[in-house]
Scaffold this motif. Structure first.
Motif, short mmCIF file in Angstrom:
data_model
loop_
_atom_site.label_atom_id
_atom_site.label_comp_id
_atom_site.label_asym_id
_atom_site.label_seq_id
_atom_site.Cartn_x
_atom_site.Cartn_y
_atom_site.Cartn_z
N ASN A 214 0.82 -1.21 0.00
CA ASN A 214 0.00 0.00 0.00
C ASN A 214 0.86 1.26 0.00
OD1 ASN A 214 -2.79 0.82 0.00
ND2 ASN A 214 -2.51 1.58 2.08
N GLU A 215 1.91 1.27 0.81
CA GLU A 215 2.80 2.44 0.87
C GLU A 215 3.48 2.66 -0.48
OE1 GLU A 215 5.41 1.69 4.12
OE2 GLU A 215 3.98 2.43 5.62
N ILE A 216 3.97 1.59 -1.10
CA ILE A 216 4.65 1.73 -2.39
C ILE A 216 3.68 2.25 -3.44
CG2 ILE A 216 5.77 0.47 -4.27
CD1 ILE A 216 6.90 -1.44 -2.13
N ALA A 217 2.46 1.70 -3.47
CA ALA A 217 1.48 2.11 -4.47
C ALA A 217 1.12 3.59 -4.31
CB ALA A 217 0.23 1.24 -4.35
N TRP A 218 0.86 4.01 -3.07
CA TRP A 218 0.55 5.42 -2.85
C TRP A 218 1.73 6.33 -3.24
CZ3 TRP A 218 -3.87 7.63 -2.68
CH2 TRP A 218 -4.99 7.02 -2.09
N ARG A 219 2.92 5.89 -2.93
CA ARG A 219 4.09 6.70 -3.28
C ARG A 219 4.18 6.90 -4.80
NH1 ARG A 219 8.57 7.82 -0.34
NH2 ARG A 219 7.99 6.27 1.24
N HIS A 220 3.93 5.84 -5.56
CA HIS A 220 3.95 5.95 -7.02
C HIS A 220 2.84 6.86 -7.52
CE1 HIS A 220 7.21 3.27 -7.74
NE2 HIS A 220 6.59 2.16 -7.38
N TYR A 221 1.65 6.71 -6.95
CA TYR A 221 0.49 7.47 -7.46
C TYR A 221 0.58 8.95 -7.11
CZ TYR A 221 -4.38 8.68 -8.44
OH TYR A 221 -5.53 9.25 -8.95
N LEU A 222 1.05 9.26 -5.91
CA LEU A 222 1.04 10.64 -5.45
C LEU A 222 2.29 11.42 -5.86
CD1 LEU A 222 -0.40 10.17 -1.86
CD2 LEU A 222 -1.61 10.88 -3.93
N GLY A 223 3.35 10.71 -6.23
CA GLY A 223 4.55 11.41 -6.65
C GLY A 223 5.12 12.27 -5.54
N PRO A 224 5.53 13.50 -5.83
CA PRO A 224 6.22 14.32 -4.83
C PRO A 224 5.35 14.75 -3.66
CG PRO A 224 5.82 15.57 -6.85
CD PRO A 224 5.49 14.15 -7.16
N THR A 225 4.04 14.63 -3.76
CA THR A 225 3.20 15.03 -2.62
C THR A 225 3.08 13.94 -1.56
OG1 THR A 225 1.10 14.26 -3.59
CG2 THR A 225 1.83 16.51 -4.14
N TYR A 226 3.56 12.72 -1.88
CA TYR A 226 3.45 11.62 -0.91
C TYR A 226 4.13 12.00 0.41
CZ TYR A 226 3.97 7.14 1.40
OH TYR A 226 3.92 6.13 2.33
N GLY A 227 3.45 11.72 1.51
CA GLY A 227 4.02 11.99 2.83
C GLY A 227 3.95 13.43 3.27
N THR A 228 3.24 14.26 2.52
CA THR A 228 3.10 15.67 2.87
C THR A 228 1.64 15.99 3.16
OG1 THR A 228 2.60 16.58 0.66
CG2 THR A 228 4.92 16.12 1.17
N ASP A 229 1.38 17.23 3.54
CA ASP A 229 0.01 17.68 3.76
C ASP A 229 -0.61 18.26 2.49
OD1 ASP A 229 0.04 16.99 6.45
OD2 ASP A 229 0.91 18.92 7.05
N ASN A 230 0.10 18.10 1.37
CA ASN A 230 -0.38 18.68 0.12
C ASN A 230 -1.11 17.67 -0.77
OD1 ASN A 230 0.79 21.21 0.74
ND2 ASN A 230 2.79 20.47 0.03
N VAL A 231 -1.42 16.50 -0.23
CA VAL A 231 -2.13 15.48 -1.01
C VAL A 231 -3.55 15.96 -1.30
CG1 VAL A 231 -3.02 13.13 -1.01
CG2 VAL A 231 -0.74 13.61 -0.10
N SER A 232 -3.94 15.90 -2.56
CA SER A 232 -5.27 16.33 -2.96
C SER A 232 -6.33 15.36 -2.45
CB SER A 232 -5.36 16.41 -4.49
OG SER A 232 -6.70 16.57 -4.91
N PRO A 233 -7.47 15.87 -1.98
CA PRO A 233 -8.57 14.97 -1.59
C PRO A 233 -9.18 14.26 -2.78
CG PRO A 233 -9.27 17.26 -1.47
CD PRO A 233 -7.80 17.28 -1.71
N TYR A 234 -8.90 14.72 -3.99
CA TYR A 234 -9.36 13.99 -5.18
C TYR A 234 -8.43 12.83 -5.51
CZ TYR A 234 -12.17 18.20 -5.57
OH TYR A 234 -13.02 19.23 -5.30
#
Length: 321
Positions: A214-234
């Motif tokens: 799950n962590e790897i998949a989210w990291r790939h999908y979110l790109g540079p926003t992964y692990g930040t507060d800038n992740v879009s709710p969409y």
């Protein structure tokens, strides 16, 4: 922790022979996933279901999107529709992998199914998949009469990351207000990149969709926003603060799914926001249980409740027409 000892006894034998999930090698994981799905879809195409491929034109800066449309063979006129989004953790899928699933819905409900071919990460990070799903749906709604789809009776649905995309799509439909759809059906959806619920720590089994995958998949999908507060709710719908005015929803999830807690919490938040919402949790069921062991009692229960929801939505739309 491992959940293998808690899995429903009818599901356990099939779950034990699943291959190890290894997303550290995306290309290799895609090959293994395709092989697994091919085994699960060994049946010949349904001769009573017609299929054809179309392309939804590019929308502004967003590219054209391939769609596969399934219909009962020889049936004319406008039909209610399930707009289907495949899963695969945003990295693994291709539309042909769910052809049998789509045919089954057509046969059960005498409806149309539109399967959307969204772009995969890491080659195409957010918002690629989200915008592809919106481009396809907007075209289906606009061209509904011409392609034989009743735009008043569309259920947007998906499983796993496809369920997350369906939730994202429902929010985009609400907020862009260009058209409406009847219902969102989220099947063990991938909703929250923060991975911080108790169930997200519970599943560590290597052959299930686990915390590391799950962590790897989210990291790939979110790109540079992964692990930040800038992740879009969409991208991660659980981050949407206000769910009021959302499309009526149903959420179906397994009690041993990594996503169980985020799914239940999302359903509660929808209900608290006044959104008509139905929630089903299947005890002893890990991620993807209905695909792996479709003949198990708990899977048959899932299919019955899935089909009851679709029928209710379609029938309600018919009465309002």
């Amino acid at each position: 922790m491992s959940v293998s000892h808690l899995i429903d006894p009818e599901l356990a034998p099939m779950m034990r022979i699943l291959p190890v999930n290894d997303l550290t090698d995306i290309d290799g994981a895609r090959v293994k996933y395709a092989e697994l799905v091919q085994l699960m879809q060994a049946q010949a195409p349904d001769p009573h279901v017609a299929r054809h491929d179309l392309v939804a034109p590019a929308r502004g800066e967003h590219p054209a999107v391939k769609l596969r449309i399934f219909r009962p063979l020889g049936v004319e006129g406008s039909l209610p529709c399930v707009y289907w989004i495949q899963g695969g953790g945003y990295v693994l899928t291709s539309p042909a992998m769910d052809d049998q699933w789509c045919e089954g819905i057509v046969s059960k409900h005498s409806c149309a199914v539109v399967s959307v071919d969204w772009r995969r990460a890491p080659e195409h990070a957010f918002p690629a998949a989200s915008e592809d799903c919106y481009t396809g749906l907007a075209w289906v709604v606009r061209e509904g009469e011409r392609i034989g789809i009743d735009a008043r009776r569309i259920v947007i649905a998906g499983h796993s990351s496809g369920g997350g995309s369906a939730a994202s799509l429902a929010l985009l439909v609400r907020d862009r207000a260009e058209f409406s759809v009847a219902h969102q059906m989220l099947i063990y959806p991938m909703l929250d990149d923060r991975n911080d619920t108790p169930s997200s720590y519970q599943v560590t089994d290597a052959n299930l969709w686990n915390r590391e995958c799950n962590e790897i998949a989210w990291r790939h999908y979110l790109g540079p926003t992964y692990g930040t507060d800038n992740v879009s709710p969409y991208a991660a719908p659980a981050r949407m603060r206000d769910l009021s005015g959302s499309i009526p929803a149903s959420i179906l999830t397994g009690g041993l799914d990594l996503f169980c807690d985020e799914n239940v919490l999302y359903a509660l938040r929808l209900m608290q926001a006044g959104v008509p919402t139905e929630l089903h949790v299947y005890p002893g069921a890990p991620h993807g249980f209905d695909r792996i062991a479709p003949q198990a009692s708990i899977s048959r229960c899932f299919y019955a409740e899935r089909d009851a929801i679709i029928s209710r939505v379609f029938n309600a739309g018919s009465r309002q027409a």
